[in-house]
Design a protein around this motif. Structure first.
Motif, PDB file in Angstrom:
ATOM      1  N   PRO A 171     -12.333  -2.442  21.701  1.00 50.73           N
ATOM      2  CA  PRO A 171     -12.246  -3.461  22.743  1.00 50.73           C
ATOM      3  C   PRO A 171     -10.986  -4.303  22.646  1.00 50.73           C
ATOM      4  O   PRO A 171     -10.155  -4.120  21.737  1.00 50.73           O
ATOM      5  N   LEU A 172     -10.869  -5.256  23.565  1.00 53.41           N
ATOM      6  CA  LEU A 172      -9.674  -6.096  23.648  1.00 53.41           C
ATOM      7  C   LEU A 172      -9.380  -6.807  22.333  1.00 53.41           C
ATOM      8  O   LEU A 172      -8.224  -6.871  21.901  1.00 53.41           O
ATOM      9  N   ASN A 173     -10.393  -7.361  21.682  1.00 50.21           N
ATOM     10  CA  ASN A 173     -10.150  -8.110  20.448  1.00 50.21           C
ATOM     11  C   ASN A 173      -9.585  -7.218  19.339  1.00 50.21           C
ATOM     12  O   ASN A 173      -8.807  -7.686  18.502  1.00 50.21           O
ATOM     13  N   ALA A 174      -9.979  -5.954  19.324  1.00 53.79           N
ATOM     14  CA  ALA A 174      -9.406  -5.030  18.347  1.00 53.79           C
ATOM     15  C   ALA A 174      -7.915  -4.858  18.600  1.00 53.79           C
ATOM     16  O   ALA A 174      -7.098  -4.879  17.668  1.00 53.79           O
ATOM     17  N   TRP A 175      -7.554  -4.712  19.857  1.00 53.18           N
ATOM     18  CA  TRP A 175      -6.140  -4.539  20.204  1.00 53.18           C
ATOM     19  C   TRP A 175      -5.364  -5.837  20.046  1.00 53.18           C
ATOM     20  O   TRP A 175      -4.140  -5.824  19.837  1.00 53.18           O
ATOM     21  N   LEU A 176      -6.048  -6.965  20.100  1.00 52.60           N
ATOM     22  CA  LEU A 176      -5.388  -8.245  19.861  1.00 52.60           C
ATOM     23  C   LEU A 176      -4.963  -8.348  18.399  1.00 52.60           C
ATOM     24  O   LEU A 176      -3.864  -8.845  18.091  1.00 52.60           O
ATOM     25  N   LEU A 177      -5.807  -7.862  17.496  1.00 52.17           N
ATOM     26  CA  LEU A 177      -5.419  -7.810  16.085  1.00 52.17           C
ATOM     27  C   LEU A 177      -4.202  -6.901  15.900  1.00 52.17           C
ATOM     28  O   LEU A 177      -3.293  -7.211  15.127  1.00 52.17           O
ATOM     29  N   CYS A 178      -4.208  -5.797  16.625  1.00 51.99           N
ATOM     30  CA  CYS A 178      -3.063  -4.883  16.589  1.00 51.99           C
ATOM     31  C   CYS A 178      -1.808  -5.576  17.103  1.00 51.99           C
ATOM     32  O   CYS A 178      -0.726  -5.451  16.516  1.00 51.99           O
TER      33      CYS A 178
END
Length: 322
Positions: A171-178
């Protein structure tokens, strides 16, 4: 392509510690840390054994990438003060052995990840290894000044892989960490390259200070820093981070910007190699602003992920913005 090969006698005498060094253990520790943060922040129940296996696979995959990188880059590593002591250029391990280790560990980590968790996580792990070992190491690093900008994606993906291993989704939060790691990479590495540019010039690596000059590099570090800090604060407003995270990301971000501004106003990178030894931190006065940003960037990233990890382990509530 030119790759250094150690003498056969040296390879036979290689110790197990030499093979561990091929895996870049310090880089691996950062990869594992960010991957664990992604896995925990996913918030999905996962069998502890399977979670440990997922983290092991990510660690082994990172080590495989490091071994392949050291095999291919042995020729330029031998020319740089910071890397000439690595196992292959130092003649402790043969290049072919490093390559074989990297390939075997790559296949092992990806297949085990797929069987133990899911094939989305395994696919992302495989992509990360190929991107670092082939796209970055064999192509970008020797071809463009944007090498670490584009290549930084490989180092930014571990939290996404950890999240995918836990949930089978990204999800978005995973890609935000990225995105945090991806945007952090240029100011971090360019600060380092400002006082190691002679190494890169000798090796023919087109790092930003070598090709565009120190002044342009300092400007780009400031621009990337201005873009980085809002992204670092963003998780506090997406339900990922809480009050503690907002405080750490905000205060730390201000310090990061202050150091980037001081570096921008300095003349770092314009003098001859300012290091007093082969280390990364013992530098003369002219390079201290670059050294300070480089050092703090490591601390800032560690604090961001440690705070997120702590909040989720302790069950802290996310910040309620609206």
């Amino acid at each position: 392509m030119a790759m250094a090969t150690a003498p056969t006698n040296s390879a036979r005498a290689a110790r197990w510690q030499d093979y561990v060094q091929l895996l870049k253990p310090r880089v691996m520790s950062l990869v594992v840390f960010t991957a664990v943060t992604g896995l925990v922040c996913a918030g999905a129940p996962i069998n502890p054994v399977l979670g440990a296996v997922a983290v092991l696979c990510i660690a082994v995959g990172a080590g495989a990438s490091g071994a392949l990188n050291m095999w291919y880059d042995a020729d330029i590593d031998a020319k740089m003060r910071r890397t000439r002591g690595r196992p292959v250029p130092a003649g402790k391990v043969q290049g072919a052995d490093a390559a074989a280790l990297g390939v075997v560990l790559s296949l092992f980590s990806v297949m085990l990840m797929g069987v133990a968790t899911n094939w989305l996580a395994a696919g992302l792990l495989a992509f990360t290894i190929v991107f670092y070992a082939v796209v970055y190491t064999m192509w970008l690093k020797r071809w463009t000044t944007q090498n670490i900008v584009i290549g930084g994606l490989a180092g930014a993906l571990p939290p996404v892989i950890g999240w995918a291993a836990a949930t089978g989704t990204t999800p978005l939060n995973a890609w935000l960490l990225c995105a945090i790691i991806f945007m952090w990479t240029p100011p971090h590495f360019w600060a380092l390259s400002l006082y190691t540019s002679e190494d890169y010039a000798k090796a023919g690596v087109p790092m930003m200070p070598v090709v565009k000059g120190a002044s342009s590099t300092r400007t780009q570090i400031l621009v990337y820093s201005l873009l980085l800090v809002p992204i670092c604060v963003a998780p506090a407003f997406t339900g990922l981070g809480g009050v503690a995270y907002l405080a750490v990301s905000g205060v730390g971000g201000l310090v990061f910007l202050l150091l980037a501004w001081r570096l921008f106003r300095s003349r770092a990178g314009e003098a001859a190699d300012p290091r007093n030894d082969d280390g990364l931190y013992d530098v003369r006065a002219g390079a201290r602003d670059a050294r300070n940003l480089f050092a703090f960037s490591i601390l800032y990233l560690a604090l961001l992920f440690a705070t997120l990890l702590g909040e989720h382990l302790l069950g802290a509530k996310p910040l309620e913005v609206f």
